[in-house]
Design an enzyme around this catalytic site. Structure first.
Site, short mmCIF file in Angstrom:
data_model
loop_
_atom_site.label_atom_id
_atom_site.label_comp_id
_atom_site.label_asym_id
_atom_site.label_seq_id
_atom_site.Cartn_x
_atom_site.Cartn_y
_atom_site.Cartn_z
N TYR A 68 0.86 -1.20 0.00
CA TYR A 68 0.00 0.00 0.00
C TYR A 68 0.89 1.24 0.00
O TYR A 68 1.76 1.37 0.85
CB TYR A 68 -0.89 0.04 1.24
N SER A 69 0.77 2.19 -0.91
CA SER A 69 -0.13 2.19 -2.04
C SER A 69 0.71 2.14 -3.32
O SER A 69 1.16 3.16 -3.82
CB SER A 69 -0.96 3.47 -2.05
#
Length: 329
Positions: A68-69
């Protein structure tokens, strides 16, 4: 100044109802805060505010992933870095249950749960999180090629080293999940204690038919992701024009059909009866299902957090549950 903030946060904390993850000593709140928005739609300062409010309300369970991300920079890591900076600033690591993941695809590599990748990735996650241990470490995605023995031997090594307390599974096929338990039993490797499936009022069939029997058989605690169907179950997307309301709008277009609108109508009816919101009712429905520990939900504002906080307090009656069951079949 920093010490003042720590004291203020500690002072606000109220102990909420918690459950114990199966076969562990981890006690977690009934809402699992999703960290996918940290470093994506929220910068570090905004993320700190969300995290402070979440923990200040008595919740302790935070979910993230090493990638993420990745869709922002091609490799990820932002969410773990922000959570790590926040825990260091607040001095609250011991009060939290932190879950992160390994094996997801990025622009730099495909799905990978090889021993080499796991051993490298866990150290990188620990560094970003600025902690000595991860409470719950997920197989994020199965690469479908690494032998199960190899993956579990890597987990065995990092559990024995104290880097990870318990392991769990997310996007692993039923067949490979069964094999994982068989291999773990045979070799005395760690066993998965939890499952993180795609499950909500609009996505029921795969979990309920293929995974629920295994959850029952192996005694897993379930933490559903996309609990609000990427925001569709909040009720804010009811037409094509509504899809422009957020960066996630495109991912809910598939729900703008007869079934999706039928579910929204049922949510409207139940939420009006309980003087609640569609999102709170959707989460309360999940919490009423067998083996569900805590839905994973992200938030980008104070008002969204309050909606999440209300879910564990809302006990749906049999009539409300039947309305939702029928509409979401």
């Amino acid at each position: 100044m920093e010490e003042d903030i720590k004291q203020q946060i500690h002072y606000k904390i109220k102990i909420m109802d918690r459950i114990k993850i199966s076969k562990t000593d981890l006690e977690v709140s009934r809402i699992n805060l999703g960290g996918n928005v940290f470093g994506w739609t929220l910068d570090e300062q905004q993320s700190f505010k969300i995290l402070d409010t979440f923990v200040g309300a008595g919740f302790n369970f935070i979910d993230t992933a090493d990638t993420y991300s990745w869709w922002v920079n091609g490799k990820g890591g932002q969410s773990e870095i922000i959570i790590g900076n926040w825990m260091k600033a607040r001095g609250n690591r011991k009060d939290l249950v932190i879950a992160t993941k390994v094996g997801s695809e990025t622009k730099e590599h495909g799905f990978d749960i090889s021993k080499k990748h796991i051993l490298k990735s866990v150290d990188e996650s620990l560094q970003r999180l600025q902690t000595d241990y991860i409470d719950l470490y997920y197989t994020h995605f199965d690469d479908e090629k690494t032998p199960v023995e190899e993956t579990l031997s890597a987990y065995d090594e990092i559990v024995k080293a104290g880097k990870v307390r318990y392991i769990a599974a997310s996007n692993v096929s039923p067949e490979r999940l069964i094999e994982s338990f068989e291999v773990a039993e045979k070799n005395n490797f760690p066993k998965y204690v939890a499952l993180q499936p795609h499950y909500n009022l609009l996505e029921r069939t795969k979990y309920e038919t293929a995974y629920a029997p295994l959850v029952e058989k192996f005694g897993l605690t379930v933490f559903p992701y996309w609990s609000l169907a990427a925001g569709f179950l909040t009720g804010k997307y009811r037409s094509e024009a509504d899809l422009k309301k957020s960066v996630r709008g495109g991912s809910v277009s598939k729900y703008l059909n007869e079934k999706g609108l039928t579910v929204l109508s049922a949510l409207d009816r139940v939420s009006a009866k309980h003087n609640s919101t569609q999102a709170t009712v959707s989460l309360a429905w999940l919490l009423a299902q067998p083996h569900i520990g805590a839905p994973i939900v992200s938030a980008t504002s104070e008002s969204q957090l309050q909606t999440l906080f209300a879910a564990p307090k809302l006990k749906l009656d049999s009539e409300a549950l039947e309305i939702l069951q029928r509409a979401s079949k």
